[in-house]
Design an enzyme around this catalytic site. Structure first.
Site, PDB file in Angstrom:
ATOM      1  N   THR A   1       0.537  -1.482  -0.101  1.00 57.03           N
ATOM      2  CA  THR A   1       0.426   0.088  -0.119  1.00 57.03           C
ATOM      3  C   THR A   1       0.629   1.085  -0.057  1.00 57.03           C
ATOM      4  O   THR A   1       1.878   1.006   0.695  1.00 57.03           O
ATOM      5  CB  THR A   1      -0.903  -0.242   1.065  1.00 57.03           C
ATOM      6  OG1 THR A   1      -1.935  -0.775   1.263  1.00 57.03           O
ATOM      7  CG2 THR A   1      -1.458   1.563   1.096  1.00 57.03           C
TER       8      THR A   1
ATOM      9  N   GLN B   1      -4.124  -7.176  -6.125  1.00 55.71           N
ATOM     10  CA  GLN B   1      -4.844  -7.951  -4.890  1.00 55.71           C
ATOM     11  C   GLN B   1      -6.013  -7.116  -4.233  1.00 55.71           C
ATOM     12  O   GLN B   1      -6.159  -6.049  -4.641  1.00 55.71           O
ATOM     13  CB  GLN B   1      -3.856  -7.079  -3.998  1.00 55.71           C
ATOM     14  CG  GLN B   1      -3.982  -8.396  -3.179  1.00 55.71           C
ATOM     15  CD  GLN B   1      -3.578  -7.934  -1.637  1.00 55.71           C
ATOM     16  OE1 GLN B   1      -3.215  -6.454  -0.629  1.00 55.71           O
ATOM     17  NE2 GLN B   1      -3.012  -9.022  -0.588  1.00 55.71           N
TER      18      GLN B   1
ATOM     19  N   HIS C   1      -7.209 -11.361  -0.593  1.00 58.82           N
ATOM     20  CA  HIS C   1      -6.179 -11.046   0.258  1.00 58.82           C
ATOM     21  C   HIS C   1      -7.288 -11.024   1.092  1.00 58.82           C
ATOM     22  O   HIS C   1      -8.043 -10.494   2.204  1.00 58.82           O
ATOM     23  CB  HIS C   1      -6.289  -9.323   0.466  1.00 58.82           C
ATOM     24  CG  HIS C   1      -5.502  -8.415   1.362  1.00 58.82           C
ATOM     25  ND1 HIS C   1      -5.217  -8.974   2.332  1.00 58.82           N
ATOM     26  CD2 HIS C   1      -5.581  -7.505   1.649  1.00 58.82           C
ATOM     27  CE1 HIS C   1      -4.685  -8.319   3.669  1.00 58.82           C
ATOM     28  NE2 HIS C   1      -4.026  -7.592   2.573  1.00 58.82           N
TER      29      HIS C   1
ATOM     30  N   ASN D   1      -4.039  -9.973   7.547  1.00 57.79           N
ATOM     31  CA  ASN D   1      -4.152  -8.858   8.333  1.00 57.79           C
ATOM     32  C   ASN D   1      -5.612  -8.472   8.555  1.00 57.79           C
ATOM     33  O   ASN D   1      -5.632  -6.469   8.605  1.00 57.79           O
ATOM     34  CB  ASN D   1      -3.568  -7.859   7.375  1.00 57.79           C
ATOM     35  CG  ASN D   1      -1.474  -7.852   6.412  1.00 57.79           C
ATOM     36  OD1 ASN D   1      -1.138  -8.799   7.783  1.00 57.79           O
ATOM     37  ND2 ASN D   1      -1.660  -7.692   5.930  1.00 57.79           N
TER      38      ASN D   1
ATOM     39  N   TYR E   1      -8.236  -7.768   7.951  1.00 56.05           N
ATOM     40  CA  TYR E   1      -9.679  -7.152   6.504  1.00 56.05           C
ATOM     41  C   TYR E   1     -10.984  -8.208   6.675  1.00 56.05           C
ATOM     42  O   TYR E   1     -10.721  -9.016   7.688  1.00 56.05           O
ATOM     43  CB  TYR E   1      -8.723  -6.732   5.198  1.00 56.05           C
ATOM     44  CG  TYR E   1      -7.968  -5.247   5.761  1.00 56.05           C
ATOM     45  CD1 TYR E   1      -8.104  -4.668   6.204  1.00 56.05           C
ATOM     46  CD2 TYR E   1      -6.719  -6.441   5.288  1.00 56.05           C
ATOM     47  CE1 TYR E   1      -7.559  -3.626   6.219  1.00 56.05           C
ATOM     48  CE2 TYR E   1      -5.622  -4.827   5.586  1.00 56.05           C
ATOM     49  CZ  TYR E   1      -5.478  -4.069   5.975  1.00 56.05           C
ATOM     50  OH  TYR E   1      -4.864  -2.544   6.053  1.00 56.05           O
TER      51      TYR E   1
ATOM     52  N   ARG F   1      -3.267 -14.684   0.329  1.00 52.13           N
ATOM     53  CA  ARG F   1      -2.658 -14.568   0.875  1.00 52.13           C
ATOM     54  C   ARG F   1      -3.089 -14.754   2.367  1.00 52.13           C
ATOM     55  O   ARG F   1      -4.326 -14.136   2.435  1.00 52.13           O
ATOM     56  CB  ARG F   1      -2.149 -12.608   0.785  1.00 52.13           C
ATOM     57  CG  ARG F   1      -1.065 -12.554   1.243  1.00 52.13           C
ATOM     58  CD  ARG F   1      -0.519 -10.927   0.857  1.00 52.13           C
ATOM     59  NE  ARG F   1       0.968 -10.761   1.222  1.00 52.13           N
ATOM     60  CZ  ARG F   1       1.612  -9.435   1.946  1.00 52.13           C
ATOM     61  NH1 ARG F   1       0.779  -9.005   1.972  1.00 52.13           N
ATOM     62  NH2 ARG F   1       2.325 -10.225   2.090  1.00 52.13           N
TER      63      ARG F   1
ATOM     64  N   ASN G   1      -4.185  -4.723  13.031  1.00 56.02           N
ATOM     65  CA  ASN G   1      -5.355  -4.104  12.931  1.00 56.02           C
ATOM     66  C   ASN G   1      -6.018  -4.866  14.161  1.00 56.02           C
ATOM     67  O   ASN G   1      -7.192  -5.527  13.814  1.00 56.02           O
ATOM     68  CB  ASN G   1      -5.569  -4.477  11.201  1.00 56.02           C
ATOM     69  CG  ASN G   1      -5.047  -3.505  10.221  1.00 56.02           C
ATOM     70  OD1 ASN G   1      -5.068  -2.417  10.894  1.00 56.02           O
ATOM     71  ND2 ASN G   1      -5.063  -4.301   9.393  1.00 56.02           N
TER      72      ASN G   1
ATOM     73  N   GLY H   1       8.673  -6.791   0.890  1.00 54.65           N
ATOM     74  CA  GLY H   1       8.515  -5.559   0.309  1.00 54.65           C
ATOM     75  C   GLY H   1       8.846  -4.735  -0.137  1.00 54.65           C
ATOM     76  O   GLY H   1       9.233  -4.332  -0.822  1.00 54.65           O
ATOM     77  N   ARG H   2       9.083  -4.161   1.076  1.00 49.78           N
ATOM     78  CA  ARG H   2       9.587  -2.461   1.333  1.00 49.78           C
ATOM     79  C   ARG H   2      11.031  -3.412   0.405  1.00 49.78           C
ATOM     80  O   ARG H   2      11.339  -1.958   0.234  1.00 49.78           O
ATOM     81  CB  ARG H   2       9.852  -3.028   2.913  1.00 49.78           C
ATOM     82  CG  ARG H   2       8.991  -1.454   3.270  1.00 49.78           C
ATOM     83  CD  ARG H   2       8.666  -1.734   5.167  1.00 49.78           C
ATOM     84  NE  ARG H   2       8.970  -3.556   5.430  1.00 49.78           N
ATOM     85  CZ  ARG H   2       8.667  -3.198   6.364  1.00 49.78           C
ATOM     86  NH1 ARG H   2       8.802  -2.445   7.959  1.00 49.78           N
ATOM     87  NH2 ARG H   2       9.178  -4.386   6.906  1.00 49.78           N
TER      88      ARG H   2
END
Ligand code: 8OZ
Length: 372
Positions: free
Chosen positions: A26, A98, A180, A183, A185, A232, A240, A330-331
């Site tokens: 994101t 995603q 997704h 996390n 959601y 995922r 979260n 990721g990062r």
């Protein structure tokens, strides 16, 4: 000796040049929820990844929970994504989108008509999201009180996922989709006993808690072909405000059921998302090898993708030892558009700027150069 990490692989219908995957990230750089030229350049610069998984993308307006993230529910969004996928494909890359429904991690100011966000239950998260304040600036805010979905509303949500998946492939030019289910959601919240307090056939037992995420994945697989669909999951993450005291049997059962669907891949966030790989809320460490064994024992043939805090050496070991088929970063992909080359040549990795991860413009987004 060269590692299998840099060799081609298959994930269902997707033929990948290598096993280094760009994880979904994101970035909040799509004002009005529409992918733009900046996003196109960003993804195209990262096309040497074996596979790019797009940032979380709202399947409908009610699925959104953050400002300036893209969607898949308007002609402008699909056209914006088409520019992105065309650019990635012209550089020889592969990209899936995603499919994201944020569920209770949303805010009334982001919902159509200021409605309450929908969730598995009425349990509010102790979590924050990113909204626009009175001056138009981005700001963190506590998530809003959600409303529990009624069973009669489930077919509509499933239809929203299928519509978004079809549009993603047919109009936006994606090679496939990732559902997704991580996390905290919407779909993950069904799995977690700490969020799911339903007393109907979608709550309580493990069989009941995995029911709705399975119905969604199954329907999406039927809509666009199972070999273009990945899933995922994040079995232990506290992200979260997700809680489950005993996640192992839940996720073992979930992947066993996914095995029958003949998916392209299963994508596992190990530990706490973006944090401690060894995190566990339960009083036992989560057994990821057992998770994979459950999937394979049940006949699952999809690629096994792992993620969270991998270094190049760890990724090579994961793939060469047979622990994983694909490794998502990721990062490191934020600050190293040519990450695959750097890992292969053991070149130094540039560090990402934490304060430029979410929101803003080209700074901290398009100003990370490739080598040479
Ligand atoms: C970071 C910030 C906002 C959203 C996730 C989609 O954790 C996200 C996300 C990550 O899956």
């Amino acid at each position: 000796m060269t590692s299998k990490l840099f060799e081609p692989a298959r994930a269902g219908a997707l033929a990948l040049h290598n096993r280094v995957v760009m994880a979904p990230l994101t970035r909040n750089r799509s004002p009005r929820n529409i992918p733009n030229d900046m996003n196109r350049t960003y993804y195209a610069e990262r096309a040497t990844a074996g596979l790019i998984i797009s940032e979380g993308t709202g399947i409908t307006a009610t699925a959104q929970g953050y400002i300036d993230v893209p969607g898949l529910y308007s002609a402008g969004q699909l056209d914006g994504w088409r520019q992105v996928t065309d650019a990635v494909h012209s550089k020889g890359g592969k990209i899936v989108v995603q499919l994201w429904h944020t569920g209770r991690i949303s805010h009334t100011s982001l919902q159509p008509d200021g409605m309450a966000p929908v969730s598995v239950s009425g349990i509010r998260a102790n979590a924050r999201t990113f909204v626009r304040d009175e001056t138009g600036e981005g700001a963190f805010a506590e998530v809003s009180q959600p409303r529990a979905l009624k069973v009669e509303e489930f077919p509509g949500i499933i239809a929203d996922y299928c519509k978004a998946a079809r549009a993603a492939v047919d109009s936006a030019g994606f090679d496939g989709v990732e559902v997704h289910v991580a996390n905290g959601y919407l779909l993950d919240s069904f799995l977690r006993e700490g969020i799911n307090d339903r007393t109907d056939e979608y709550g309580g037992s493990i069989e009941n808690r995995i029911r709705f995420p399975l119905e969604v994945v199954k329907a999406v697989a039927e809509a666009i072909g199972s070999d273009r669909v990945g899933v995922r999951i994040s079995p232990v993450t506290p992200a979260n405000d997700a809680h489950d005291k005993d996640p192992q049997p839940v996720f073992d059962a979930f992947v066993r059921s996914l095995a029958a669907l003949d998916l392209a891949y299963i994508h596992i966030i190990e530990g706490s998302t973006g944090g401690d790989r060894n995190y566990s809320e339960a009083d036992y460490p989560f057994d990821y090898k057992r998770l994979k064994q459950n999937y394979r024992d049940a006949g699952g043939k999809g690629a096994w993708m792992v993620n969270n805090g991998y270094t190049g050496a760890m990724a090579q070991e994961a793939v060469d030892s047979g622990y994983a088929d694909l490794v998502a970063f990721g990062r490191p992909f934020v600050s190293n558009p040519d990450l695959v080359r750097r890992l292969k040549e053991n070149a130094p990795l540039a560090l990402w700027r934490d304060d430029k991860l979410y929101g803003g413009g080209a700074e901290g987004y398009l100003d990370y150069p490739a080598l040479d």
